[in-house]
Design a protein around this motif. Structure first.
Motif, short mmCIF file in Angstrom:
data_model
loop_
_atom_site.label_atom_id
_atom_site.label_comp_id
_atom_site.label_asym_id
_atom_site.label_seq_id
_atom_site.Cartn_x
_atom_site.Cartn_y
_atom_site.Cartn_z
N THR A 88 0.66 -1.02 -0.14
CA THR A 88 0.00 0.23 0.15
C THR A 88 0.97 1.07 -0.01
OG1 THR A 88 -1.70 -1.18 1.14
CG2 THR A 88 -1.78 1.09 1.42
N GLY A 92 1.16 3.99 -2.97
CA GLY A 92 0.91 5.63 -2.92
C GLY A 92 2.06 6.36 -3.07
N LEU A 96 -0.54 5.77 -7.32
CA LEU A 96 -1.52 4.71 -7.76
C LEU A 96 -2.41 4.50 -6.45
CD1 LEU A 96 1.19 1.96 -9.11
CD2 LEU A 96 -0.35 3.67 -10.42
N THR A 97 -3.51 4.48 -6.68
CA THR A 97 -4.70 4.21 -5.61
C THR A 97 -5.28 2.75 -5.95
OG1 THR A 97 -5.17 6.77 -6.27
CG2 THR A 97 -7.03 5.09 -5.01
N PRO A 98 -5.28 2.06 -4.84
CA PRO A 98 -5.85 0.92 -4.75
C PRO A 98 -7.29 0.68 -5.09
CG PRO A 98 -4.51 1.05 -2.71
CD PRO A 98 -4.66 2.39 -3.45
N ALA A 132 -4.44 -1.49 -8.96
CA ALA A 132 -4.40 -0.08 -8.42
C ALA A 132 -4.47 0.57 -9.77
CB ALA A 132 -3.00 0.05 -7.93
N ARG A 133 -5.11 1.74 -9.60
CA ARG A 133 -5.25 2.73 -10.67
C ARG A 133 -4.57 4.06 -10.58
NH1 ARG A 133 -9.26 2.76 -14.06
NH2 ARG A 133 -10.64 1.71 -12.92
N ARG A 134 -3.98 4.32 -11.76
CA ARG A 134 -3.14 5.66 -11.70
C ARG A 134 -4.02 6.84 -11.90
NH1 ARG A 134 -0.09 9.43 -14.93
NH2 ARG A 134 1.90 9.69 -13.69
#
Length: 134
Positions: A88, A92, A96-98, A132-134
């Motif tokens: 995680t 971060g 990137l966001t989970p 995860a998304r950018r």
């Protein structure tokens, strides 16, 4: 060349996968940052890795390397396994966001061909995967 220095321009990929890799590199955080660099805005990062727990040590090293001898002995270093909290943090730091919750992946029954049928669980204490998304 390794995952720490990918030979691609910034933001050129919509999807990057990193499966069974992070537990084998010297600096998994740097690899995740580099993946973040090459992902386009809105792009997805799909990953799996091995958690650093007593269970993963028993299954991945003792069981698969020493008892069943499916994985070459010495292929895994328990100290290089990545906890979900560390992952995680790497995500971060890479911007990137989970997406959703990381899922556990457990070895299931053995097939006739010698391979294993894996199953998803809510327990990430051995291996786990995520998006995860950018």
């Amino acid at each position: 060349m390794g995952g720490e220095r990918l030979p691609f321009a910034n933001g050129v990929f919509t999807v990057v996968t990193c499966l069974d890799v992070l537990e084998h590199v010297a600096d998994p955080g740097e690899v995740v940052r580099e993946i973040g660099r090459v992902l386009a805005p809105g792009g997805l990062f799909l990953f799996d890795t091995i958690n650093r727990t007593w269970l993963s040590r028993a299954v991945m090293i003792w069981g698969l390397e020493r008892v069943l001898r499916i994985v070459p002995r010495g292929a895994h270093d328990w100290h290089a396994f990545v906890t979900p909290a560390e992952m995680t943090g790497y995500l971060g730091a890479a911007g990137l966001t989970p997406v959703g919750r990381m899922a556990g992946l457990m070895l299931g029954s053995r097939r006739r061909d010698g391979s294993f049928q894996n199953r998803l669980t809510r327990d990430p204490s051995c291996t786990y995967l995520g998006v995860a998304r950018r």
